[in-house]
Design a protein around this motif. Structure first.
Motif, PDB file in Angstrom:
ATOM      1  N   ASP A  30       0.799  -1.285   0.027  1.00  0.00           N
ATOM      2  CA  ASP A  30      -0.097  -0.018  -0.135  1.00  0.00           C
ATOM      3  C   ASP A  30       0.883   1.215   0.130  1.00  0.00           C
ATOM      4  O   ASP A  30       0.486   2.280  -0.341  1.00  0.00           O
ATOM      5  N   GLN A  31       2.023   1.050   0.680  1.00  0.00           N
ATOM      6  CA  GLN A  31       3.142   2.233   0.500  1.00  0.00           C
ATOM      7  C   GLN A  31       3.470   2.750  -0.688  1.00  0.00           C
ATOM      8  O   GLN A  31       3.781   1.684  -1.605  1.00  0.00           O
ATOM      9  N   ILE A  32       3.684   3.930  -1.029  1.00  0.00           N
ATOM     10  CA  ILE A  32       4.108   4.415  -2.211  1.00  0.00           C
ATOM     11  C   ILE A  32       5.671   4.521  -2.265  1.00  0.00           C
ATOM     12  O   ILE A  32       6.348   5.261  -1.212  1.00  0.00           O
ATOM     13  N   LEU A  33       6.165   3.679  -2.846  1.00  0.00           N
ATOM     14  CA  LEU A  33       7.780   3.567  -3.007  1.00  0.00           C
ATOM     15  C   LEU A  33       8.348   4.166  -4.245  1.00  0.00           C
ATOM     16  O   LEU A  33       8.080   4.059  -5.334  1.00  0.00           O
ATOM     17  N   ILE A  34       9.074   5.282  -3.898  1.00  0.00           N
ATOM     18  CA  ILE A  34       9.728   6.022  -5.000  1.00  0.00           C
ATOM     19  C   ILE A  34      11.441   5.777  -4.758  1.00  0.00           C
ATOM     20  O   ILE A  34      11.865   6.051  -3.616  1.00  0.00           O
ATOM     21  N   LYS A  35      12.170   5.183  -5.976  1.00  0.00           N
ATOM     22  CA  LYS A  35      13.542   5.182  -5.837  1.00  0.00           C
ATOM     23  C   LYS A  35      14.268   6.377  -6.772  1.00  0.00           C
ATOM     24  O   LYS A  35      13.482   6.385  -7.913  1.00  0.00           O
ATOM     25  N   ALA A  36      15.179   6.696  -6.370  1.00  0.00           N
ATOM     26  CA  ALA A  36      15.664   7.951  -7.266  1.00  0.00           C
ATOM     27  C   ALA A  36      17.017   7.310  -7.792  1.00  0.00           C
ATOM     28  O   ALA A  36      18.034   6.800  -6.908  1.00  0.00           O
ATOM     29  N   GLN A  37      17.339   7.740  -8.994  1.00  0.00           N
ATOM     30  CA  GLN A  37      18.814   7.006  -9.724  1.00  0.00           C
ATOM     31  C   GLN A  37      19.360   8.080 -10.342  1.00  0.00           C
ATOM     32  O   GLN A  37      18.854   8.216 -11.634  1.00  0.00           O
ATOM     33  N   MET A  47      11.727   6.193 -10.212  1.00  0.00           N
ATOM     34  CA  MET A  47      10.893   4.893 -10.211  1.00  0.00           C
ATOM     35  C   MET A  47       9.954   4.705  -9.297  1.00  0.00           C
ATOM     36  O   MET A  47      10.089   4.702  -7.960  1.00  0.00           O
ATOM     37  N   VAL A  48       8.587   4.757  -9.498  1.00  0.00           N
ATOM     38  CA  VAL A  48       7.437   4.742  -8.624  1.00  0.00           C
ATOM     39  C   VAL A  48       6.867   3.402  -8.949  1.00  0.00           C
ATOM     40  O   VAL A  48       6.608   2.758 -10.010  1.00  0.00           O
ATOM     41  N   ASN A  49       6.172   2.699  -7.716  1.00  0.00           N
ATOM     42  CA  ASN A  49       5.646   1.507  -7.766  1.00  0.00           C
ATOM     43  C   ASN A  49       3.933   1.671  -7.840  1.00  0.00           C
ATOM     44  O   ASN A  49       3.135   1.094  -7.693  1.00  0.00           O
ATOM     45  N   ARG A  50       3.677   2.796  -8.667  1.00  0.00           N
ATOM     46  CA  ARG A  50       2.405   3.216  -9.190  1.00  0.00           C
ATOM     47  C   ARG A  50       2.387   3.896 -10.621  1.00  0.00           C
ATOM     48  O   ARG A  50       3.365   4.367 -10.991  1.00  0.00           O
ATOM     49  N   PRO A  51       1.376   3.644 -11.401  1.00  0.00           N
ATOM     50  CA  PRO A  51       1.427   3.969 -12.827  1.00  0.00           C
ATOM     51  C   PRO A  51       1.360   5.764 -12.721  1.00  0.00           C
ATOM     52  O   PRO A  51       0.546   6.162 -12.102  1.00  0.00           O
ATOM     53  N   LEU A  52       2.157   6.293 -13.580  1.00  0.00           N
ATOM     54  CA  LEU A  52       2.056   7.744 -13.660  1.00  0.00           C
ATOM     55  C   LEU A  52       1.193   8.460 -14.817  1.00  0.00           C
ATOM     56  O   LEU A  52       0.585   9.134 -14.952  1.00  0.00           O
ATOM     57  N   PHE A  53       1.570   7.414 -15.853  1.00  0.00           N
ATOM     58  CA  PHE A  53       0.979   7.704 -17.351  1.00  0.00           C
ATOM     59  C   PHE A  53       0.906   6.373 -17.980  1.00  0.00           C
ATOM     60  O   PHE A  53       1.932   6.087 -18.892  1.00  0.00           O
ATOM     61  N   GLU A  54       0.069   5.728 -17.637  1.00  0.00           N
ATOM     62  CA  GLU A  54      -0.027   4.176 -17.855  1.00  0.00           C
ATOM     63  C   GLU A  54      -0.042   3.995 -19.457  1.00  0.00           C
ATOM     64  O   GLU A  54      -0.823   4.495 -20.254  1.00  0.00           O
ATOM     65  N   GLY A  55       1.129   3.295 -19.900  1.00  0.00           N
ATOM     66  CA  GLY A  55       1.073   2.900 -21.414  1.00  0.00           C
ATOM     67  C   GLY A  55       1.691   3.876 -22.273  1.00  0.00           C
ATOM     68  O   GLY A  55       1.638   3.728 -23.639  1.00  0.00           O
ATOM     69  N   ARG A  56       1.901   5.192 -21.794  1.00  0.00           N
ATOM     70  CA  ARG A  56       2.210   6.252 -22.640  1.00  0.00           C
ATOM     71  C   ARG A  56       3.207   6.982 -22.104  1.00  0.00           C
ATOM     72  O   ARG A  56       3.644   6.921 -20.953  1.00  0.00           O
ATOM     73  N   SER A  57       3.789   8.110 -22.863  1.00  0.00           N
ATOM     74  CA  SER A  57       4.784   9.155 -22.384  1.00  0.00           C
ATOM     75  C   SER A  57       4.574  10.271 -22.587  1.00  0.00           C
ATOM     76  O   SER A  57       4.055  10.736 -23.635  1.00  0.00           O
TER      77      SER A  57
END
Lengths: 114, 260
Positions: B65-72, B83-93
């Motif tokens: 349930d937690q929103i995970l965000i990794k920075a690289q 990199m987020v464990n949730r869609p930001l703009f699914e299937g598109r860019s």
């Protein structure tokens, strides 16, 4: 590019093996691996390494002088200056008298949670 | 010399003088020429293979349930990938190249208000932020924390992150493929052909385009410049709805790069 102090390599041979010694090149200088254990016959696992203490512009594993060498997996452990130790794992390939394989990997980019 | 030996010399055609000269070479007063070190054949150049790397990629994953965000951050420090464990703009860019283009997109509006953010590229569940100052300062540690915090708030809110008019602009994959192929055939490839190069469209997913650079472009020192200033500009001018553009070329395996 960091200074490479030492690297250790573990090679898993597939169906077609080759004969010792195993050579590598550092910046196009061909050398035999040191501190070796195991073999490079079919199904065998070989380990070796080398104290480089220099900058690796290129680092390759050299193919056999004759015949073909099926490699199932290569694992390289790098000890670079100013970087924590890291490893690279490479998949299967076949080397022969005309080929060598790049085994250099830059240190991983740091990643953190935000 | 025995008679038999003499007869064999007569029949083989070699004279005794020749034989003696070979057996006892006369020392010459002439100085001997130094051996040319380059006369020997150079060692055979082996082909360097690029192996498949089996290392695991770093991703923010997990059915939590937690929103995970990794920075690289990138190696050159110019960009940072989130990199987020949730869609930001699914299937598109989509590329937000400036603040003006952010209107109506909560994600871009919020992130452009963070100091030093220059451009945003959102694709599925990843966001690539380019900062002002290029490869120099500021460092990403503090900036990434600020971007990550803003991103987390937006994802928690659960509302659409990208403006509806942007979604409406994106055509079908067929249209994207046709338009991009046309630009490659009529503008890009005739341009790079002079250097022995060629560009191939390898994939279209949604409005995300993947290309491969071949011939003289593969491994060329100017490939990055060609990609960013030539190919990206040509694609975006002809097809403004194009989102992310990826280059899948293995430049290390190039055997015929320009300027080689």
């Amino acid at each position: 590019m960091p200074k490479l102090n030492r690297f250790n390599i573990e090679i898993e041979t597939g169906e077609r093996g080759t004969a010792l010694p195993v050579h590598f090149t550092i910046n196009n200088h061909k050398m035999p691996l040191e501190d070796t254990q195991g073999g490079v016959g079919a199904g065998e696992t070989f380990t070796g390494g080398f104290e480089i203490r220099s900058f690796a512009h290129s680092l390759t594993l050299v193919g056999p002088e004759t015949g073909q060498w099926d490699i199932r997996k290569i694992k390289v452990d790098f000890d670079c200056e100013q970087n924590p130790p890291y490893s690279a794992v490479f998949g299967q390939l076949t080397l022969d008298e005309t080929t060598e394989v790049n085994i250099w990997q830059d240190p991983p980019v740091p990643t953190w949670d935000v | 010399m025995s008679v038999i030996k003499k007869l064999s010399q007569i029949f083989s055609g070699s004279s005794s003088m020749e034989k003696e000269a070979v057996e006892n070479p006369v020392e010459s007063d002439q100085p001997t020429e130094p051996k040319n070190p380059f006369a020997e054949q150079p060692p055979v150049q082996r082909r360097v293979m690029q192996p498949t790397v089996l290392m695991e990629q770093v991703e923010a994953t997990g059915a939590t349930d937690q929103i995970l965000i990794k920075a690289q951050p990138s190696r050159d420090n110019e960009q940072c990938k989130f990199m987020v464990n949730r869609p930001l703009f699914e299937g598109r860019s989509w590329l937000f190249s400036n603040f003006e283009g952010a209107a109506g997109s909560p994600l871009a509006e919020a992130l452009f208000s963070v100091e030093s953010v220059e451009t945003l590229l959102v694709h599925d569940s990843t966001l690539v932020v380019t900062k002002t100052g290029g490869k120099g300062l500021p460092a990403w540690e503090a900036l990434a924390k600020e971007v990550g915090g803003a991103l987390r708030k937006l994802v928690e809110a659960g509302t659409a992150l990208i403006a509806q008019d942007i979604v409406d602009k994106i055509p079908t994959e067929e249209v994207v493929r046709k338009d991009i192929q046309k630009v490659i055939d009529t503008e890009v490839n005739p341009g790079v052909a002079g250097h022995g190069g060629r560009i191939t469209l390898t994939a279209v997913t949604g409005n995300t385009v993947t290309i491969e650079m071949g011939g003289g472009c593969q491994g060329c020192s100017a490939a990055d410049l060609t990609l960013k200033q030539g190919i990206h500009s040509a694609f975006r001018k002809a097809a403004p709805y194009v989102g992310a553009i990826y280059d899948e070329t293995d430049h290390a395996a190039g055997s015929n790069p320009y300027y080689s």
